[in-house]
Design a protein around this motif. Structure first.
Motif, PDB file in Angstrom:
ATOM      1  N   GLU A  67      16.751  43.855   9.322  1.00 55.08           N
ATOM      2  CA  GLU A  67      17.431  43.321  10.101  1.00 55.08           C
ATOM      3  C   GLU A  67      16.192  44.291  11.748  1.00 55.08           C
ATOM      4  N   LYS A  92      14.355  34.752   3.543  1.00 57.98           N
ATOM      5  CA  LYS A  92      15.790  34.712   3.363  1.00 57.98           C
ATOM      6  C   LYS A  92      16.207  35.891   3.045  1.00 57.98           C
ATOM      7  N   CYS A  95      17.470  39.277   9.046  1.00 58.32           N
ATOM      8  CA  CYS A  95      17.696  39.050  10.521  1.00 58.32           C
ATOM      9  C   CYS A  95      17.476  39.933  11.604  1.00 58.32           C
ATOM     10  N   HIS A  97      17.615  39.742  15.889  1.00 62.47           N
ATOM     11  CA  HIS A  97      18.303  39.519  16.828  1.00 62.47           C
ATOM     12  C   HIS A  97      17.407  38.899  18.062  1.00 62.47           C
ATOM     13  N   GLN A 132      17.874  34.588   9.002  1.00 62.12           N
ATOM     14  CA  GLN A 132      18.594  34.663   9.954  1.00 62.12           C
ATOM     15  C   GLN A 132      18.038  34.458  11.481  1.00 62.12           C
ATOM     16  N   LYS A 134      19.024  34.602  15.316  1.00 66.02           N
ATOM     17  CA  LYS A 134      20.612  34.861  16.067  1.00 66.02           C
ATOM     18  C   LYS A 134      19.644  35.084  17.291  1.00 66.02           C
TER      19      LYS A 134
END
Length: 299
Positions: A67, A92, A95, A97, A132, A134
């Motif tokens: 992350e 996958k 993550c 941000h 992911q 964001k």
């Protein structure tokens, strides 16, 4: 507490401005465009996504799943061109941000990263990325809280606007201020505020004063500053370590060596950013309760 949670380090993956400039004359400082990674209090922060981001991505394979928090100053090509080649974003389980200011035309950072990957400019769309993603829209002056890590932002003087960042953690701080042009008659109050008492100031010093004011090829209005102005900011803001960043593609290794020699005479704690170096504000092996007088540099 693990060493990762206890550290504040800065890693330079891309330090060149405007356009990648690989070749035999840029080997020592590097030719990749901006990407700076900070590991702060157990969090991985990534600033800008130039071609240095591709190299950072390769180094992260042994740390997945991961992350991370990505902060973009703006979306000029040299600051986003590595994003489509950031392989961890295609995997996958990871993550990211992703933060950035709205462009003057209202485009979000998500829209701008998406648009550069559309046909006919790129064969693979952003939606193919398996991680992911964001997205967060920032306004100039916003703060971001990531646990005990706090980021401050401010508007920089750059065509199309750019955002400067300051990272704060347990009394330590680093400012990332690139793609900004100084004012002719005063210091930029926003820049001085973001850099105030910082342990490390990373500053856009693309030009020399002579190049900036050249009667034949003036750089006034191009949106970048000089190493002489960087020193003025460092002194006014009382920073501990100045890092000259965003090197002009025409400045080869020998030229940058010369800049470094001149800069150190005026501000001894100055260094020129080079790909591969690490600044340790709080090294992984040092307790945050210890008093560190200046950042340590390692290759």
């Amino acid at each position: 507490m693990s060493s990762m949670q206890n550290q504040f380090t800065i890693h330079f993956w891309g330090v060149r401005g405007s356009i990648p400039s690989p070749g035999p004359h840029t080997v020592r400082y590097g030719g990749n465009t901006p990407c700076v990674e900070m590991r702060v209090g157990g969090k991985r922060l990534i600033f800008d996504g130039g071609t240095g981001l591709r190299v950072l991505g390769q180094s992260l394979f042994s740390h997945m799943p991961l992350e991370a928090y990505m902060f973009f100053t703006h979306s000029h090509w040299d600051h986003i061109q590595g994003f489509p080649f950031f392989l961890p974003a295609f995997i996958k389980g990871n993550c990211f941000h992703i933060y950035g200011a709205m462009a003057p035309n209202g485009a979000t950072i998500q829209q701008r990263l998406n648009d550069q990957m559309l046909h006919p400019n790129f064969p693979v769309p952003l939606q193919i990325m398996g991680a992911q993603l964001k997205f967060y829209n920032l306004e100039m002056g916003d703060s971001v809280e990531l646990g005990d890590v706090r980021l401050e932002t401010g508007l920089l003087n750059h065509p199309g606007e750019a955002m400067g960042y300051r990272v704060n953690w347990r009394g330590y701080s680093a400012a990332y201020i690139t793609d900004t042009e100084h004012y002719p008659d005063r210091l930029d109050e926003t820049v001085v505020r973001l850099a105030h008492n910082a342990d490390v100031l990373i500053y856009d010093a693309t030009y020399t004063d002579e190049e900036y004011h050249s009667p034949k090829s003036s750089k006034v209005g191009w949106g970048h500053s000089t190493w002489q102005e960087a020193i003025k900011v460092a002194k006014a803001a009382n920073v501990k370590q100045l890092v000259i960043f965003h090197h002009d593609p025409l400045h080869d290794d020998d030229f940058l060596d010369m800049v470094g020699e001149q800069a150190v005479k005026l501000f001894p704690n100055t260094l020129l950013a080079r790909e591969g170096i690490t600044l340790e504000i709080v090294p992984p092996s040092v307790s945050v309760t210890e008093d560190l007088q200046e950042a340590k540099v390692t290759a």
